[in-house]
Design a protein around this motif. Structure first.
Motif, mmCIF file in Angstrom:
data_model
loop_
_atom_site.group_PDB
_atom_site.id
_atom_site.type_symbol
_atom_site.label_atom_id
_atom_site.label_comp_id
_atom_site.label_asym_id
_atom_site.label_seq_id
_atom_site.Cartn_x
_atom_site.Cartn_y
_atom_site.Cartn_z
ATOM 1 N N LYS A 1 6.115 -11.784 -12.597
ATOM 2 C CA LYS A 1 4.549 -11.394 -13.145
ATOM 3 C C LYS A 1 4.274 -10.394 -11.753
ATOM 4 C CE LYS A 1 2.412 -15.592 -15.056
ATOM 5 N NZ LYS A 1 1.497 -16.589 -14.369
ATOM 6 N N ASP A 2 5.251 -9.608 -11.364
ATOM 7 C CA ASP A 2 5.030 -8.879 -10.409
ATOM 8 C C ASP A 2 5.393 -7.242 -10.545
ATOM 9 O OD1 ASP A 2 4.751 -7.298 -7.609
ATOM 10 O OD2 ASP A 2 5.447 -8.077 -6.446
ATOM 11 N N LYS A 3 3.892 -6.614 -10.246
ATOM 12 C CA LYS A 3 4.649 -5.273 -11.496
ATOM 13 C C LYS A 3 6.082 -4.538 -10.515
ATOM 14 C CE LYS A 3 0.053 -2.663 -10.559
ATOM 15 N NZ LYS A 3 -0.055 -3.694 -9.234
ATOM 16 N N ASN A 4 5.554 -4.422 -9.241
ATOM 17 C CA ASN A 4 6.582 -3.455 -8.305
ATOM 18 C C ASN A 4 8.102 -4.630 -8.325
ATOM 19 O OD1 ASN A 4 4.234 -2.572 -8.023
ATOM 20 N ND2 ASN A 4 3.536 -3.377 -6.278
ATOM 21 N N ARG A 5 8.272 -5.346 -9.182
ATOM 22 C CA ARG A 5 9.606 -6.350 -8.646
ATOM 23 C C ARG A 5 11.017 -4.824 -9.227
ATOM 24 N NH1 ARG A 5 11.817 -8.285 -13.077
ATOM 25 N NH2 ARG A 5 9.388 -8.806 -14.471
ATOM 26 N N ASP A 6 11.739 -5.009 -8.935
ATOM 27 C CA ASP A 6 13.051 -3.886 -8.608
ATOM 28 C C ASP A 6 14.113 -3.820 -9.250
ATOM 29 O OD1 ASP A 6 14.262 -4.899 -6.750
ATOM 30 O OD2 ASP A 6 14.167 -3.258 -5.550
ATOM 31 N N GLU A 7 15.087 -3.907 -9.911
ATOM 32 C CA GLU A 7 15.948 -4.528 -10.850
ATOM 33 C C GLU A 7 16.837 -5.212 -9.456
ATOM 34 O OE1 GLU A 7 19.186 -2.167 -13.061
ATOM 35 O OE2 GLU A 7 16.932 -2.888 -14.638
ATOM 36 N N GLY A 8 16.875 -4.757 -8.260
ATOM 37 C CA GLY A 8 17.712 -5.926 -7.823
ATOM 38 C C GLY A 8 17.250 -7.210 -7.306
ATOM 39 N N THR B 1 1.107 -1.287 0.172
ATOM 40 C CA THR B 1 0.388 0.629 0.178
ATOM 41 C C THR B 1 0.640 1.494 0.498
ATOM 42 O OG1 THR B 1 -0.366 -0.203 2.324
ATOM 43 C CG2 THR B 1 -2.019 -1.176 1.284
ATOM 44 N N ASP B 2 2.025 1.104 0.078
ATOM 45 C CA ASP B 2 3.161 2.189 0.063
ATOM 46 C C ASP B 2 4.541 2.115 -0.368
ATOM 47 O OD1 ASP B 2 4.790 1.218 2.759
ATOM 48 O OD2 ASP B 2 2.560 1.522 3.696
ATOM 49 N N GLU B 3 5.241 2.459 -0.400
ATOM 50 C CA GLU B 3 6.163 2.478 -0.523
ATOM 51 C C GLU B 3 7.501 1.946 0.451
ATOM 52 O OE1 GLU B 3 8.589 5.807 -2.141
ATOM 53 O OE2 GLU B 3 7.243 6.530 -3.983
#
Length: 870
Positions: free
Chosen positions: A801-808, A751-753
């Motif tokens: 599939k998770d759009k919040n996945r970061d490069e790390g 829900t938040d960063e």
């Protein structure tokens, strides 16, 4: 106990320590033995007009603290406790709180408002206490309602809006709240306290007003009332109105255009002629508009949306009238503003805003500011000279180097001479401006600093570092950024070599100054020393850095002899030890960079380790952190030789790993375990049972801060890689932990960063753990991981599939897929054939700009192909 609650609350505030401690113990006992009745007793005490104000105040504070806490884990516990309370008792408590809003005692009303909001923050999200807003609004619509109740009601509405999520209120409730609040701001109908509570409530309700601000008629009405309130006769109300306008600029930038002329007139008048607290908010309005436009520009950079309709360029349009208003504020300095870094006045706010304007409009600000600089910088009065210097320093970030370089070249000599100005205000701001020039414009290419002006710059800085503490601290900053400009400069970094000895001597002398501690000068001197060492040219300066290491070790030894008679003495010792350990860490990392310099560290390693162990004996968490980091660097440098220090060091490492309360210490200790594993390889084996036992306990500990858990998973990978097949005995404990964490990471709602970042860190830690285990088992026990391969691929697909996945996470996941294929080989043929997502995942990686990611993806693709054709 309920009968004696008044006496207990009064006794808990007694000046007599024994009486106070006994009362606090009784209250705690009551709370633990019967929480519902404890809360009910407190609410009854708060609501009872016959009770003393002191007992009512403390009752309210205890009630609030029983519902909310800063620590998220504690807050969750308190929420569960409240939810579990009998609904009848909860209802009685809430009625008592609403009754208290009508109290003639202002403290009781205010406390009740806050507690109502805390209850609302728990219940409204759960679709409970649905009649709260209606009950509060009824107080506003009843004609006979006294002003004090209206004020307390508006305060409650404001606090509720602050605590509750906008999605939890129905739109008709939001409309009713806004109507009541805006009506409460009516000057003709209400007195000062009601109007102040109303405008403050509006500030908190603005987040809820999205729909209302989309409706032009409603938006016009809200803006009209706020703008009228901004010229009220009372300064507190004007200040609160401008605070609302600041918030509107931040939340509703996109609808500001029709009001900007009015808002410019209001803010300009306030900045030029209103009381300071009002003028500061008027400046903050323009700082916020700058922030919004900078964010829009950054978002549009590199896209075709350069002329996005959302970017109204308000700052650019107002530039010719806004900049003169801001420049005027720079002349309104306070005599002692340099002595306190917390000072915030018109001059500081105006300069900060001017800096944001420069970042927003770039080159266009320069011709508007430079006439002011030129007209004032040569004046003899300190205010004009300082304001001109501050203006120049404020616009250095934003405009192009091409635009600024000629002016900096022409003005550098003058600035260096100004470091001898009679006014410490001028010297302070000049040193800050030099620091900004070096930070923003200086680079090895020599655009600003070259061999023609460097000698004078160094002479001035090394003289000025002996100035009064606040000036000397800014000079440390200038030296810091001067050195940083030569970082990664190859042969150009040796430009500073002739000055290195004098710089080190000057910084060490500065750190030793008797007046250094109170102004953070000592910290600045050592932090600058770190940067100078980090950027110095190795190996040509190896001997000098080696001598510095011996000096720092000597100073660390001297801290053990400091006389400690008070907590201040202890804190001073701890801070100094932490700074010195920090320098040792930087020296270790820097000298580790080349074969010629490495022996300097190896020769001093025993002495360093003795010192670190003596530091640990001082039992300070701050020092513990810095000494741990330094030991991690030493382990990396000494490699397997570090094994000889482990028998003595292990107890302190274990203590750090068990430090749940000071979780940063625990986290750093986990990192050091990784350093030690990479350094010692299988020589770490004798300590692994103890380390693994503590790490597994850490993961099971509900009190430990969640940020420590991802590094622990990564650490499992480091241990497995170091000890290989010997990790087998830990698999039955580690794999369920990893699978549980993987499952949890797919269930957490982002829900938040902060939560999003935590989920990414957790997943990265899980993948790194599996990679380490797979690589460790590859040559002997790889089949142990076969039963877990299916789950691992499912988890990786969910992460893909998770759009919040970061490069790390992407890097760690792709590397793990390669390790999985490499370790288990043909056994995975069916799994990889059925699980086709990996082709799409690798395809995405090949499109990345990151060379390392593309390289890893290519290797992983090769490993999977080898499995599929086997």
């Amino acid at each position: 106990m309920a009968m004696e609650i008044t006496q207990a609350l009064l006794a808990a505030q007694s000046p007599d320590g024994q009486v106070r401690t006994a009362a606090e113990s009784n209250l705690k006992q009551f709370q633990e033995q019967n929480l519902p009745h404890f809360l009910l007793s407190l609410s009854a005490e708060l609501a009872n007009e016959q009770k003393p104000p002191e007992s009512r105040r403390l009752a309210g504070i205890l009630l609030k603290n029983s519902l909310d806490a800063k620590d998220s884990f504690r807050k969750e516990q308190l929420t569960k406790q409240w939810v579990a309370v009998d609904p009848t008792i909860k209802s009685q408590i809430k009625e008592a709180l609403l009754t208290t809003l009508a109290s003639p005692v202002s403290d009781a009303r205010s406390t009740a408002s806050q507690v109502i909001a805390k209850v609302a923050s728990i219940e409204i999200a759960r679709k409970e206490w649905q009649d709260l807003i209606g009950k509060l609004l009824a107080n506003m619509t009843t004609k006979e309602t006294p002003a004090s109740l209206k004020q307390a009601t508006l305060q409650s509405l404001g606090y509720v809006c602050e605590e509750v999520s906008p999605s939890d209120l129905e739109q008709d409730q939001v409309n009713a709240v806004l109507t009541a609040v805006v009506q409460g701001m009516n000057q003709a109908e209400h007195g000062f306290e009601v109007r102040l509570a109303a405008i403050r409530a509006l500030y908190n309700a603005l987040d809820f007003a999205q729909t209302n601000f989309e409706n032009e008629m409603e938006r016009n009405y809200i803006m009209k009332v706020v703008c009228e309130t901004a010229v009220s006769k009372e300064p507190e109300i004007r200040q609160a109105a401008f605070e609302c306008l600041v918030s509107v600029a931040s939340i509703y930038y996109g609808v500001l255009e029709p009001y900007m002329q009015t808002l410019f007139n209001l803010t300009a008048n306030a900045i030029r002629g209103d009381e300071e607290q009002v003028a500061l908010q008027a400046i903050e309005f323009w700082s916020t508009v700058c922030d919004e436009e900078i964010a829009i520009q950054e978002e549009c950079a590199g896209t075709d949306e350069g002329n996005s309709v959302l970017h109204f360029r308000f700052v650019e349009k107002a530039l010719h009238v806004l900049v003169p208003v801001l420049l005027e504020t720079l002349l309104k300095q306070e005599e002692d503003q340099d002595q306190d870094d917390g000072t915030w006045n018109l001059s500081m706010a105006g300069g900060t805003c001017l800096g944001l304007v420069a970042r927003t409009v770039g080159d266009a600000v320069v011709p508007l500011v430079m006439p002011f600089v030129q007209a004032n910088i040569t004046k003899s009065d300190w205010r004009s000279h300082e304001a001109a210097t501050f203006a120049f320093g404020s616009i250095l970030e934003g405009p192009s180097v091409e635009k600024l370089a000629p002016m900096v070249h022409n003005g550098l000599d003058f600035l260096l001479s100004a470091m001898k100005d009679p006014s410490s205000h001028v010297r302070d701001t000049t040193a800050w401006t030099l620091s900004r020039i070096f930070e923003i414009l200086h680079s090895p290419s020599g655009t600003i600093i070259d061999q023609s002006n460097l000698p004078k710059i160094m002479t001035v800085l090394l003289e000025s570092i002996r100035d009064v503490p606040n000036v000397a601290e800014k000079v440390c900053g200038a030296i810091y950024f001067l050195a940083q400009g030569y970082e990664d400069a190859g042969s150009a970094s040796s430009v500073l070599t002739p000055y290195l000895g004098n710089i080190i001597t000057a910084l060490l002398s500065t750190a030793d100054r008797a007046d250094a501690s109170s102004n953070r000068l000592c910290s600045s001197a050592y932090e600058t020393l770190n940067e100078v060492v980090r950027c110095s040219s190795i190996p040509e300066n190896t001997n000098m850095i080696g001598q510095l290491l011996h000096e720092i070790l000597k100073r660390l030894g001297q801290t053990m002899e400091m006389e400690i008679v008070s907590t201040d003495d202890k804190e001073r010792q701890s801070n100094l030890q932490a700074l010195l350990c920090g320098v040792i860490q930087v020296i270790t990392q820097t000298l580790n960079g080349s074969e010629e310099s490495l022996p300097v560290i190896l020769q001093s390693a025993d002495q360093m380790m003795v010192m670190f162990l003596r530091v640990f004996a001082c039992h300070s968490s701050t020092v513990h952190e810095e000494a741990m980091l330094a030991i991690g660097a030493l382990a990396y440098t000494t490699g397997q030789e570090f094994a000889k220090y482990m028998p003595e060091f292990y107890k302190y490492l274990e203590r750090g790993l068990q430090n749940f309360e000071e979780y940063q210490v625990c986290s750093i200790s986990v990192g050091v375990v990784g350093d030690i594993c990479r350094a010692m390889d299988d020589k770490v084996l004798p300590y692994c049972d103890g380390i693994m036992s503590v790490l597994l306990k850490d993961l099971s500990n509900a009190v430990l801060h969640r940020s420590v858990k991802p590094p622990i998973f990564s650490c499992f990978g480091d241990i497995a890689l170091a000890i290989g097949e010997h990790f087998e005995k830990y698999v039955p404990y580690v794999i369920p932990m990893l699978q549980g964490a993987a499952e949890l990471s797919t269930q957490i709602e982002c829900t938040d960063e902060d939560t999003e970042e935590y989920v990414n860190q957790l997943r990265r830690g899980i993948f790194e753990a599996y990679s380490g285990i797979l690589q460790g088992f590859k040559n002997a026990k790889a089949d142990l991981m076969l039963p877990h391969a299916g789950h691992l691929l499912q988890f990786t697909e969910a992460v893909f599939k998770d759009k919040n996945r970061d490069e790390g996470v992407t890097k760690a996941a792709v590397a793990m897929l390669g390790d999985l294929a490499d370790a288990l080989g043909p056994n995975l043929k069916l799994l990889f054939r059925d699980c086709t997502f990996h082709a799409e995942f690798l395809g995405e990686c090949f499109q990345s700009d990151d060379d390392q990611l593309r390289e890893t993806a290519t290797w992983t693709q090769g490993m999977i192909r080898r499995v599929l054709v086997s």
